[in-house]
Design a protein around this motif. Structure first.
Motif, PDB file in Angstrom:
ATOM      1  N   MET A  27       0.914  -1.103  -0.003  1.00 10.18           N
ATOM      2  CA  MET A  27      -0.123  -0.021   0.073  1.00 10.18           C
ATOM      3  C   MET A  27       0.828   1.250  -0.007  1.00 10.18           C
ATOM      4  N   VAL A  28       0.401   2.141  -0.519  1.00 13.37           N
ATOM      5  CA  VAL A  28       1.041   3.322  -0.500  1.00 13.37           C
ATOM      6  C   VAL A  28       0.599   4.445   0.520  1.00 13.37           C
ATOM      7  N   THR A  29       1.311   4.788   1.372  1.00 10.72           N
ATOM      8  CA  THR A  29       1.273   5.530   2.539  1.00 10.72           C
ATOM      9  C   THR A  29       2.052   6.955   2.529  1.00 10.72           C
ATOM     10  N   LEU A  30       1.243   8.019   3.389  1.00  9.70           N
ATOM     11  CA  LEU A  30       2.052   9.092   3.613  1.00  9.70           C
ATOM     12  C   LEU A  30       3.476   8.981   4.149  1.00  9.70           C
ATOM     13  N   ASP A  31       3.729   7.995   4.979  1.00  6.34           N
ATOM     14  CA  ASP A  31       5.157   7.825   5.581  1.00  6.34           C
ATOM     15  C   ASP A  31       5.957   7.236   4.498  1.00  6.34           C
ATOM     16  N   LYS A  32       5.449   6.401   3.517  1.00  5.81           N
ATOM     17  CA  LYS A  32       6.492   5.983   2.424  1.00  5.81           C
ATOM     18  C   LYS A  32       6.655   7.187   1.543  1.00  5.81           C
ATOM     19  N   ILE A  33       5.918   7.877   1.308  1.00  2.41           N
ATOM     20  CA  ILE A  33       6.112   9.244   0.725  1.00  2.41           C
ATOM     21  C   ILE A  33       7.255   9.916   1.080  1.00  2.41           C
ATOM     22  N   TYR A  34       7.248  10.097   2.533  1.00  2.00           N
ATOM     23  CA  TYR A  34       8.247  10.999   3.326  1.00  2.00           C
ATOM     24  C   TYR A  34       9.360  10.227   3.244  1.00  2.00           C
ATOM     25  N   HIS A  35       9.439   8.862   3.065  1.00  2.05           N
ATOM     26  CA  HIS A  35      10.552   8.056   2.906  1.00  2.05           C
ATOM     27  C   HIS A  35      11.173   8.485   1.681  1.00  2.05           C
ATOM     28  N   ALA A  36      10.345   8.258   0.519  1.00  3.55           N
ATOM     29  CA  ALA A  36      10.788   8.606  -0.598  1.00  3.55           C
ATOM     30  C   ALA A  36      11.631   9.946  -1.032  1.00  3.55           C
ATOM     31  N   ALA A  37      11.173  10.815  -0.026  1.00  8.52           N
ATOM     32  CA  ALA A  37      11.527  12.102  -0.162  1.00  8.52           C
ATOM     33  C   ALA A  37      13.173  12.225   0.398  1.00  8.52           C
ATOM     34  N   PHE A  38      13.365  11.526   1.546  1.00 10.24           N
ATOM     35  CA  PHE A  38      14.389  11.238   2.122  1.00 10.24           C
ATOM     36  C   PHE A  38      15.701  10.605   1.347  1.00 10.24           C
ATOM     37  N   VAL A  39      14.958   9.474   0.771  1.00  6.48           N
ATOM     38  CA  VAL A  39      15.846   8.669  -0.055  1.00  6.48           C
ATOM     39  C   VAL A  39      16.362   9.363  -1.490  1.00  6.48           C
TER      40      VAL A  39
ATOM     41  N   SER B 120      -1.787  10.042  -8.523  1.00  9.23           N
ATOM     42  CA  SER B 120      -2.117   9.426  -7.217  1.00  9.23           C
ATOM     43  C   SER B 120      -1.214   9.554  -6.048  1.00  9.23           C
ATOM     44  N   GLY B 121      -0.015   9.825  -6.271  1.00  4.78           N
ATOM     45  CA  GLY B 121       1.088  10.229  -5.284  1.00  4.78           C
ATOM     46  C   GLY B 121       0.763  11.397  -4.878  1.00  4.78           C
ATOM     47  N   VAL B 122       0.729  12.508  -5.722  1.00  6.04           N
ATOM     48  CA  VAL B 122       0.373  13.843  -5.062  1.00  6.04           C
ATOM     49  C   VAL B 122      -0.966  13.918  -4.463  1.00  6.04           C
ATOM     50  N   ALA B 123      -1.999  13.301  -5.033  1.00  4.23           N
ATOM     51  CA  ALA B 123      -3.155  13.229  -4.263  1.00  4.23           C
ATOM     52  C   ALA B 123      -3.051  12.652  -2.938  1.00  4.23           C
ATOM     53  N   LEU B 124      -2.484  11.577  -2.801  1.00  4.70           N
ATOM     54  CA  LEU B 124      -2.491  10.818  -1.655  1.00  4.70           C
ATOM     55  C   LEU B 124      -1.690  11.825  -0.455  1.00  4.70           C
ATOM     56  N   ALA B 125      -0.522  12.335  -0.973  1.00  3.76           N
ATOM     57  CA  ALA B 125       0.271  13.169   0.233  1.00  3.76           C
ATOM     58  C   ALA B 125      -0.296  14.348   0.263  1.00  3.76           C
ATOM     59  N   VAL B 126      -0.981  15.091  -0.695  1.00  4.82           N
ATOM     60  CA  VAL B 126      -1.598  16.392  -0.307  1.00  4.82           C
ATOM     61  C   VAL B 126      -2.999  16.138   0.477  1.00  4.82           C
ATOM     62  N   LYS B 127      -3.888  15.275   0.116  1.00  7.34           N
ATOM     63  CA  LYS B 127      -5.002  15.019   0.667  1.00  7.34           C
ATOM     64  C   LYS B 127      -4.808  14.572   2.251  1.00  7.34           C
ATOM     65  N   SER B 128      -3.961  13.694   2.444  1.00  4.05           N
ATOM     66  CA  SER B 128      -3.583  13.391   3.842  1.00  4.05           C
ATOM     67  C   SER B 128      -3.094  14.517   4.850  1.00  4.05           C
ATOM     68  N   LEU B 129      -2.515  15.461   4.018  1.00  2.95           N
ATOM     69  CA  LEU B 129      -2.004  16.664   4.943  1.00  2.95           C
ATOM     70  C   LEU B 129      -3.087  17.852   4.810  1.00  2.95           C
TER      71      LEU B 129
END
Length: 401
Positions: free
Chosen positions: A1-13, A181-190
């Protein structure tokens, strides 16, 4: 599953792999709302695709990395995979349709990818990539329907919220749906109140059709010069995310895309490809409910083939009222051309080509067709020229404006 935590981890990597692209104000792009451009066309590879590819490859096990990676792409994903793999010392093989723009093919090679040109379409390239995966054990890096790829693309959303915390709406191009998908999940979560709008080319509106009909489906054909979003089959994972997080999807025509490319070049000094310009096209042609809002249009890529750029510019000039072709029926006698020239110059138009046609069988023997190409200011000026010519007793036979 795609999660906000995974997106933050991607930003770090990805912090040392990709650029944090600029978010620039574009006041000349709209009189009715505050437009900003997220310039992923200025990303390292000229497209956002390196984000998803880079994160996916980084999460492969050492054993998987040793076997290499394979991908299929019309160009932008190819370059993202090639760059990310090369940076990590991993072999990459990219299957591309043989009709892919030569600039994208050559760029992929220069970034370290081994290119396999496949006769046919993107779907044929995908079939070849799957076959290579099965034969060699290489990891297939899907261009959009993968949780790590989606998470990598979601880093664009995190950057937008950091750069413009009070954004009202974000407009995102859609092909297979990985970016939105990635943008919407990140933005809508925050920031759940921020609107997320998707845009597709009308000739390749696979996700638009799927959401509208409430059923995942494949188009019979995808017809658009915006090759980066010419996708017949959207992602299954992206379809589910879009259903939950995206507010609405709109479509734009080929002419509207061309006009947006021209507007970005003239007003913002930005070169974009068709896929990258669809978000701006939707704003320019008032497809979106964004009047009075603070809006970010994601310009997703800039890898346009220069061989078609002149045609795109010409189409954009026509769409924006900067170019017009007129055909006038004239009596073939002295002074007629002077009359026409004086009327057009008096209206401020500029004649760039003239052709006298005396051979058309649809006209009287004593007449001719005068075919003109004009440079004009806008549609209003074209209408003024038409009205003035008609008022002088001249007959407009046909016109293209």
């Amino acid at each position: 599953m795609v999660t906000l935590d995974k997106i933050y981890h991607a930003a770090f990597v990805l912090k040392d792999v990709v650029r944090k692209t600029d978010l620039i104000a574009a006041p000349r792009m709209s009189k009715h709302n505050e437009v900003y451009l997220k310039t992923e066309n200025l990303q390292i590879t000229g497209s956002f695709k390196v984000r998803g590819a880079g994160y996916k490859i980084s999460q492969l096990s050492p054993e998987e990395q040793a076997k290499g990676v394979v991908a299929c792409s019309a160009g932008n994903h190819a370059q993202g995979v090639a760059l990310a793999a090369t940076k990590m010392g991993i072999k990459s093989t990219i299957c591309m349709p043989d009709g892919a723009p030569i600039t994208k093919v050559e760029s992929t090679k220069k970034l370290g990818g081994e290119v396999c040109l496949v006769p046919g379409s993107y779907d044929d390239a995908h079939t070849k990539a799957v076959a290579l995966q099965e034969e060699t054990g290489m990891s297939l890096i899907h261009p959009y329907d993968d949780e790590y790829v989606i998470a990598g693309q979601g880093t664009v959303g995190l950057e937008i919220l950091e750069q413009l915390p009070d954004v009202d709406a974000i407009v995102v191009p859609i092909g297979g749906g990985g970016l939105i998908s990635g943008v919407a999940l990140a933005v809508k979560s925050l920031r759940p109140e921020v609107k997320i709008y998707g845009v597709q080319a009308a000739g390749a509106a696979s996700m638009h059709a799927a959401i509208k009909n409430g059923a995942y489906q494949t188009l019979d054909a995808a017809s658009t010069f915006a090759d980066g979003i010419a996708v017949k089959t959207p992602g299954e994972n992206t379809y589910e995310i879009i259903k939950e997080y995206v507010d609405e999807i709109f479509t734009v025509t080929e002419d509207e895309i061309a006009a947006a490319i021209l507007a970005l070049m003239e007003k913002q000094k930005l070169v974009t490809e068709g896929a990258g310009a669809v978000s701006v096209a939707a704003s320019l042609f008032k497809k979106l409910p964004i009047r009075g809002k603070k809006v970010v249009c994601i310009v997703s890529g800039g890898n346009i083939d220069v061989t078609i750029l002149s045609r795109v510019i010409t189409r954009g000039l026509v769409m924006s009222g900067r170019k017009a072709d007129l055909t006038i029926a004239l009596e073939d006698k002295p002074g007629q051309l002077t009359l026409v020239s004086e009327i057009i110059s008096g209206c401020g138009g500029n004649i760039v080509s003239v052709f006298h046609d005396r051979s058309d069988t649809n006209m009287a023997i004593s007449s001719c067709f005068l075919k003109l190409s004009l440079e004009t200011r806008d549609q209003e000026q074209i209408e003024q020229i038409r009205a003035s010519l008609t008022a002088a007793g001249l007959q407009l036979v046909s016109e293209r404006v």
